[in-house]
Design an enzyme around this catalytic site. Structure first.
Site, PDB file in Angstrom:
ATOM      1  N   LYS A 147       0.851  -1.206   0.000  1.00 61.44           N
ATOM      2  CA  LYS A 147       0.000   0.000   0.000  1.00 61.44           C
ATOM      3  C   LYS A 147       0.873   1.237   0.000  1.00 61.44           C
ATOM      4  O   LYS A 147       2.058   1.199   0.384  1.00 61.44           O
ATOM      5  CB  LYS A 147      -0.915   0.029   1.223  1.00 61.44           C
ATOM      6  CG  LYS A 147      -0.225  -0.066   2.601  1.00 61.44           C
ATOM      7  CD  LYS A 147       0.203   1.239   3.222  1.00 61.44           C
ATOM      8  CE  LYS A 147       0.850   1.054   4.594  1.00 61.44           C
ATOM      9  NZ  LYS A 147       1.620   2.187   5.098  1.00 61.44           N
ATOM     10  N   ASP A 175      -2.381  -1.756  10.311  1.00 60.24           N
ATOM     11  CA  ASP A 175      -2.526  -1.726   8.848  1.00 60.24           C
ATOM     12  C   ASP A 175      -3.174  -2.995   8.287  1.00 60.24           C
ATOM     13  O   ASP A 175      -3.476  -3.051   7.097  1.00 60.24           O
ATOM     14  CB  ASP A 175      -1.144  -1.588   8.185  1.00 60.24           C
ATOM     15  CG  ASP A 175      -0.630  -0.158   8.216  1.00 60.24           C
ATOM     16  OD1 ASP A 175      -1.450   0.765   8.434  1.00 60.24           O
ATOM     17  OD2 ASP A 175       0.578   0.032   8.020  1.00 60.24           O
ATOM     18  N   LEU A 214       5.484   0.376   3.414  1.00 59.61           N
ATOM     19  CA  LEU A 214       4.591  -0.111   2.346  1.00 59.61           C
ATOM     20  C   LEU A 214       3.636  -1.188   2.843  1.00 59.61           C
ATOM     21  O   LEU A 214       2.867  -1.751   2.054  1.00 59.61           O
ATOM     22  CB  LEU A 214       5.425  -0.653   1.172  1.00 59.61           C
ATOM     23  CG  LEU A 214       6.405   0.355   0.552  1.00 59.61           C
ATOM     24  CD1 LEU A 214       7.289  -0.318  -0.482  1.00 59.61           C
ATOM     25  CD2 LEU A 214       5.635   1.511  -0.088  1.00 59.61           C
ATOM     26  N   PRO A 272       9.751  -4.231  -0.377  1.00 62.78           N
ATOM     27  CA  PRO A 272      10.840  -3.906   0.546  1.00 62.78           C
ATOM     28  C   PRO A 272      10.387  -3.963   2.015  1.00 62.78           C
ATOM     29  O   PRO A 272       9.250  -3.619   2.327  1.00 62.78           O
ATOM     30  CB  PRO A 272      11.249  -2.494   0.112  1.00 62.78           C
ATOM     31  CG  PRO A 272      10.899  -2.448  -1.341  1.00 62.78           C
ATOM     32  CD  PRO A 272       9.621  -3.239  -1.456  1.00 62.78           C
ATOM     33  N   VAL A 273      11.320  -4.416   2.866  1.00 64.82           N
ATOM     34  CA  VAL A 273      10.984  -4.709   4.275  1.00 64.82           C
ATOM     35  C   VAL A 273      11.113  -3.447   5.143  1.00 64.82           C
ATOM     36  O   VAL A 273      12.049  -2.666   4.958  1.00 64.82           O
ATOM     37  CB  VAL A 273      11.949  -5.811   4.793  1.00 64.82           C
ATOM     38  CG1 VAL A 273      11.694  -6.133   6.252  1.00 64.82           C
ATOM     39  CG2 VAL A 273      11.812  -7.055   3.934  1.00 64.82           C
ATOM     40  N   ALA A 274      10.173  -3.269   6.070  1.00 65.97           N
ATOM     41  CA  ALA A 274      10.161  -2.116   7.000  1.00 65.97           C
ATOM     42  C   ALA A 274      10.321  -0.806   6.239  1.00 65.97           C
ATOM     43  O   ALA A 274      11.135   0.041   6.576  1.00 65.97           O
ATOM     44  CB  ALA A 274      11.236  -2.260   8.086  1.00 65.97           C
ATOM     45  N   SER A 290       2.220  -6.379   7.249  1.00 67.32           N
ATOM     46  CA  SER A 290       0.785  -6.365   7.567  1.00 67.32           C
ATOM     47  C   SER A 290      -0.006  -7.074   6.477  1.00 67.32           C
ATOM     48  O   SER A 290      -0.962  -7.797   6.753  1.00 67.32           O
ATOM     49  CB  SER A 290       0.282  -4.928   7.669  1.00 67.32           C
ATOM     50  OG  SER A 290       1.024  -4.221   8.622  1.00 67.32           O
ATOM     51  N   SER A 291       0.402  -6.840   5.239  1.00 66.81           N
ATOM     52  CA  SER A 291      -0.275  -7.482   4.119  1.00 66.81           C
ATOM     53  C   SER A 291      -0.110  -9.005   4.199  1.00 66.81           C
ATOM     54  O   SER A 291      -1.065  -9.756   3.979  1.00 66.81           O
ATOM     55  CB  SER A 291       0.307  -6.941   2.809  1.00 66.81           C
ATOM     56  OG  SER A 291      -0.256  -7.601   1.715  1.00 66.81           O
TER      57      SER A 291
END
Ligand code: C5P
Length: 285
Positions: free
Chosen positions: A11, A137, A100, A95-97, A104-105
């Site tokens: 997101k 999220d 985006l 990409p991590v942390a 959570s997705s």
């Protein structure tokens, strides 16, 4: 069911207003979410051991209880006393942390996938309650919509219909940001009051991309820049490209620009790729 593969999208927050601090330590937000066509893949395979096993091709992704897909599976297993186990293989592209919502997705996708695999028959309300318990999220990702307003912790979701798609160029600097730290640094006196999200939504409804760009906003920006001052340079570089709107997504460090067309997004991607590694041209999903 033998094996199931689901997409787990990212997101952007086109708008993020921090309204106030809550007694529980969280913050009330007003945020405009957009689902984008950058996604991870989660492959589910049942196992008879009763164990939850996560594997991932990305070394920075935790595979134990810190992983939100793990937590989602464990929560459903305990809550509904499921005797079966599951192996979840995550192919990580988000990409991590990075702001985006990738983790959570993955949590939301695990809830949706296991609801099917374990035939739990959970309705949207029950899924949303489990999602909220996993993270602020997660509920957005449980909804099948391109845009939504998030209020309360960002977890109360109202779906929005807007003419689409939008195109963006996105840079994800290789710096990890932790939401908790960004929120802790926040000086609420400096955040702007106002009802600007409605102007943004109206501009998007009218497909007035230039105007919409002026109203992208993120109250976490000053806090993100305090923690990582080097991100000023990224914002400046976006501005120098003549992008109408530039903002951080979530608690950063990802920066995106609103583009008028796919062509513009691809052109800016080529230019930004000379300076950064993780550059994407993305559209609304
Ligand atoms: O809900 P989640 O676990 O994603 O939040 C991570 C951290 O971000 C929280 O521990 C909190 O410090 C901060 N946060 C907040 N207000 C929100 C969402 C997150 O203060 N609405």
């Amino acid at each position: 069911m033998d094996r199931m593969v689901l997409r787990s999208p990212a997101k952007l927050n086109l708008f993020l207003q921090v309204v106030n601090r809550r007694p529980d330590g969280y913050h009330n937000l007003r945020t405009l979410f957009e689902r984008i066509d950058l996604w991870d893949e989660l492959a589910f395979r049942p196992n008879r051991s009763g164990r939850i096993r996560i594997s991932c091709d990305h070394p920075q992704v935790p595979v134990g209880p810190k992983n939100l897909a793990y937590r989602a599976a464990k929560r459903l297993q305990d809550y509904y006393q499921i005797p079966h186990g599951v192996d979840i293989r995550i192919v990580k592209r988000i990409p991590v942390a990075a702001g985006l919502g990738g983790g959570s997705s993955n949590g939301a996708t695990a809830l949706l996938g296991l609801n099917r695999m374990w035939q739990l028959g959970l309705d949207r309300k029950a899924l949303m309650a489990h999602g909220r318990a996993l993270g602020s999220d997660v509920p957005f990702f449980l909804r099948d919509c391109s845009w939504a307003m998030g209020t309360d912790r960002g977890d109360r979701i109202r779906e929005l219909t807007l003419p689409g798609p939008l195109w963006h160029v996105l840079v994800c600097p290789r710096l990890k940001m932790y939401s908790r730290e960004v929120f802790t640094r926040l000086n609420l006196q400096l955040t702007k009051p106002g009802d600007n999200v409605n102007i943004l939504i109206r501009s998007l409804k009218n497909r007035d991309i230039c105007k919409a760009g002026q109203w992208l906003s993120n109250d976490l920006e000053s806090s993100i820049l305090q923690i990582r001052p080097q991100l000023f340079r990224v914002i400046e570089r976006f501005r120098s490209l003549g992008l109408k709107g530039v903002a951080f997504s979530g608690s950063g460090p990802s920066v995106f620009g609103l583009c008028r067309s796919r062509q513009e997004a691809e052109q800016k991607k080529v230019i930004l790729s000379k300076h950064y590694n993780q550059v994407f041209a993305v559209r609304t999903l």
